[in-house]
Enzyme design. Structure first.
Site, PDB file in Angstrom:
ATOM      1  N   GLY A 284       0.873  -1.169   0.000  1.00  0.00           N
ATOM      2  CA  GLY A 284       0.000   0.000   0.000  1.00  0.00           C
ATOM      3  C   GLY A 284       0.906   1.214   0.000  1.00  0.00           C
ATOM      4  O   GLY A 284       1.852   1.281  -0.788  1.00  0.00           O
ATOM      5  N   GLU A 285       0.653   2.126   0.899  1.00  0.00           N
ATOM      6  CA  GLU A 285       1.524   3.306   1.036  1.00  0.00           C
ATOM      7  C   GLU A 285       1.861   3.409   2.522  1.00  0.00           C
ATOM      8  O   GLU A 285       0.979   3.603   3.357  1.00  0.00           O
ATOM      9  CB  GLU A 285       0.797   4.548   0.504  1.00  0.00           C
ATOM     10  CG  GLU A 285       1.744   5.623  -0.008  1.00  0.00           C
ATOM     11  CD  GLU A 285       2.445   6.353   1.125  1.00  0.00           C
ATOM     12  OE1 GLU A 285       3.666   6.605   1.024  1.00  0.00           O
ATOM     13  OE2 GLU A 285       1.773   6.667   2.124  1.00  0.00           O
ATOM     14  N   SER A 286       3.138   3.277   2.827  1.00  0.00           N
ATOM     15  CA  SER A 286       3.501   2.997   4.220  1.00  0.00           C
ATOM     16  C   SER A 286       3.266   4.162   5.183  1.00  0.00           C
ATOM     17  O   SER A 286       2.946   3.937   6.346  1.00  0.00           O
ATOM     18  CB  SER A 286       4.946   2.516   4.299  1.00  0.00           C
ATOM     19  OG  SER A 286       5.820   3.506   3.804  1.00  0.00           O
TER      20      SER A 286
ATOM     21  N   CYS B  48       6.174  -5.471   0.694  1.00  0.00           N
ATOM     22  CA  CYS B  48       6.363  -4.102   0.211  1.00  0.00           C
ATOM     23  C   CYS B  48       6.152  -3.089   1.346  1.00  0.00           C
ATOM     24  O   CYS B  48       7.009  -2.953   2.201  1.00  0.00           O
ATOM     25  CB  CYS B  48       5.463  -3.871  -0.996  1.00  0.00           C
ATOM     26  SG  CYS B  48       6.079  -2.591  -2.072  1.00  0.00           S
TER      27      CYS B  48
ATOM     28  N   ARG C 283      13.027   3.445   0.917  1.00  0.00           N
ATOM     29  CA  ARG C 283      11.719   3.418   0.228  1.00  0.00           C
ATOM     30  C   ARG C 283      11.846   3.867  -1.223  1.00  0.00           C
ATOM     31  O   ARG C 283      12.743   4.628  -1.563  1.00  0.00           O
ATOM     32  CB  ARG C 283      10.745   4.371   0.925  1.00  0.00           C
ATOM     33  CG  ARG C 283      10.342   3.900   2.291  1.00  0.00           C
ATOM     34  CD  ARG C 283       9.374   4.882   2.914  1.00  0.00           C
ATOM     35  NE  ARG C 283       8.210   5.095   2.057  1.00  0.00           N
ATOM     36  CZ  ARG C 283       7.408   6.145   2.163  1.00  0.00           C
ATOM     37  NH1 ARG C 283       7.633   7.084   3.048  1.00  0.00           N
ATOM     38  NH2 ARG C 283       6.371   6.264   1.355  1.00  0.00           N
TER      39      ARG C 283
ATOM     40  N   ARG D 173       6.859   0.388  -7.084  1.00  0.00           N
ATOM     41  CA  ARG D 173       7.462   1.422  -6.223  1.00  0.00           C
ATOM     42  C   ARG D 173       7.997   0.784  -4.937  1.00  0.00           C
ATOM     43  O   ARG D 173       7.693   1.191  -3.817  1.00  0.00           O
ATOM     44  CB  ARG D 173       6.449   2.533  -5.911  1.00  0.00           C
ATOM     45  CG  ARG D 173       6.161   3.399  -7.140  1.00  0.00           C
ATOM     46  CD  ARG D 173       5.189   4.526  -6.892  1.00  0.00           C
ATOM     47  NE  ARG D 173       5.629   5.482  -5.867  1.00  0.00           N
ATOM     48  CZ  ARG D 173       6.592   6.381  -6.025  1.00  0.00           C
ATOM     49  NH1 ARG D 173       7.253   6.456  -7.160  1.00  0.00           N
ATOM     50  NH2 ARG D 173       6.911   7.207  -5.062  1.00  0.00           N
TER      51      ARG D 173
ATOM     52  N   HIS E 116       5.652  -8.476  -4.747  1.00  0.00           N
ATOM     53  CA  HIS E 116       4.236  -8.786  -4.498  1.00  0.00           C
ATOM     54  C   HIS E 116       3.880 -10.209  -4.925  1.00  0.00           C
ATOM     55  O   HIS E 116       3.282 -10.392  -5.989  1.00  0.00           O
ATOM     56  CB  HIS E 116       3.348  -7.797  -5.258  1.00  0.00           C
ATOM     57  CG  HIS E 116       3.360  -6.423  -4.684  1.00  0.00           C
ATOM     58  ND1 HIS E 116       2.510  -6.027  -3.676  1.00  0.00           N
ATOM     59  CD2 HIS E 116       4.148  -5.359  -4.952  1.00  0.00           C
ATOM     60  CE1 HIS E 116       2.759  -4.769  -3.357  1.00  0.00           C
ATOM     61  NE2 HIS E 116       3.759  -4.341  -4.114  1.00  0.00           N
TER      62      HIS E 116
ATOM     63  N   GLU F 223       1.517 -11.939  -3.985  1.00  0.00           N
ATOM     64  CA  GLU F 223       0.040 -12.095  -4.047  1.00  0.00           C
ATOM     65  C   GLU F 223      -0.504 -11.697  -5.416  1.00  0.00           C
ATOM     66  O   GLU F 223      -1.658 -11.948  -5.716  1.00  0.00           O
ATOM     67  CB  GLU F 223      -0.624 -11.294  -2.914  1.00  0.00           C
ATOM     68  CG  GLU F 223      -0.721  -9.790  -3.101  1.00  0.00           C
ATOM     69  CD  GLU F 223       0.602  -9.048  -2.885  1.00  0.00           C
ATOM     70  OE1 GLU F 223       1.647  -9.686  -2.641  1.00  0.00           O
ATOM     71  OE2 GLU F 223       0.575  -7.798  -2.978  1.00  0.00           O
TER      72      GLU F 223
HETATM   73  N1  GLN Z   1       6.170   2.948  -2.143  1.00  0.00           N
HETATM   74  C1  GLN Z   1       5.311   2.415  -1.134  1.00  0.00           C
HETATM   75  C2  GLN Z   1       5.684   2.911   0.266  1.00  0.00           C
HETATM   76  O1  GLN Z   1       6.647   3.564   0.446  1.00  0.00           O
HETATM   77  C3  GLN Z   1       5.305   0.904  -1.135  1.00  0.00           C
HETATM   78  C4  GLN Z   1       4.711   0.395  -2.417  1.00  0.00           C
HETATM   79  C5  GLN Z   1       3.954  -0.883  -2.304  1.00  0.00           C
HETATM   80  O2  GLN Z   1       3.608  -1.364  -1.213  1.00  0.00           O
HETATM   81  N2  GLN Z   1       3.640  -1.428  -3.446  1.00  0.00           N
HETATM   82  O3  GLN Z   1       4.981   2.628   1.174  1.00  0.00           O
END
Ligand code: GLN
Length: 204
Positions: A58-60, A90, A117, A147, A182, A184
């Protein structure tokens, strides 16, 4: 009251999936294919009786803030310190790390890893590649990076399961497992099976 069950076999496990944001459905589908019961984790009580926990991509920074807002950060960190098996993909890898280069963002801080990151640069922001991962057997694994972070340094208690050009992409430490890619998003269940059969069974 959080109680941990002893998993008898993979088919009897119940695995929590942190469901605040990100690739929740894909992890759920993967575990259902392996006949494993899942529970979406949105509240501290959802952690009761689980045999392991998945932290999806997701987006951390967002997931970190949501963990605080939903009162999940400390309960999950505490369970992890007590031995709950946790698998981060991720963003999950970032949240598991004690050290996030140049960032003060919220984290669980359970693994002795240093993560960078969004670390692959613009041209490689998202890419796919077949990689040989010895613990998964002879057939290469199709890795999907979005990413993605990587681990650039670990303490000696962390076992490196895959690295590529000095970037650590898959690592384990006791009851914790982290991947930069990933699994999944593929049809290949081997990384999830590794979590169920190695991380969980070996650490309980
Ligand atoms: N770039 C995202 C982050 O810094 C991680 C990307 C992902 O989970 N696919 O959280």
């Amino acid at each position: 009251m959080i109680k941990k069950r002893l998993p008898v076999e993979v088919g009897k496990m119940r695995i929590g999936i942190l469901a605040l944001q990100g690739a929740v459905r894909e992890h759920r589908n993967m575990l259902h294919r392996l006949n494993v019961e899942t529970v979406d984790v949105l509240n501290p009580s959802d952690l009761d009786g689980i045999d392991g926990l998945i932290l999806p991509g997701g987006e951390s920074t967002t997931v970190g803030k949501l963990l605080v807002r939903y009162n999940l950060l400390e309960p999950i960190a505490e369970l992890g310190r007590k031995g709950l098996p946790i698998f981060g993909t991720c963003t999950g890898m970032i949240l598991l790390s004690k050290y996030i280069n140049n960032s003060e963002q919220y984290r669980l801080g359970l693994m002795d890893t240093y993560v960078e990151r969004n670390a692959f640069g613009r041209q490689l922001a998202s890419f796919e590649a077949d990689m040989a991962i010895p613990v998964l057997g002879d057939i290469p694994f199709h890795t999907v990076f979005i990413r993605a972070p990587y681990i650039d340094k670990v303490e000696s208690n962390v076992k490196i399961l895959l690295s590529w050009q000095d970037k650590i992409l898959f690592a384990e430490q006791d009851n914790f497992l982290a991947v930069a890619f990933h699994p999944e998003l593929t049809n290949d269940t081997r990384v999830h099976e590794y979590f169920l059969k190695n991380t969980i069974i070996c650490s309980t």
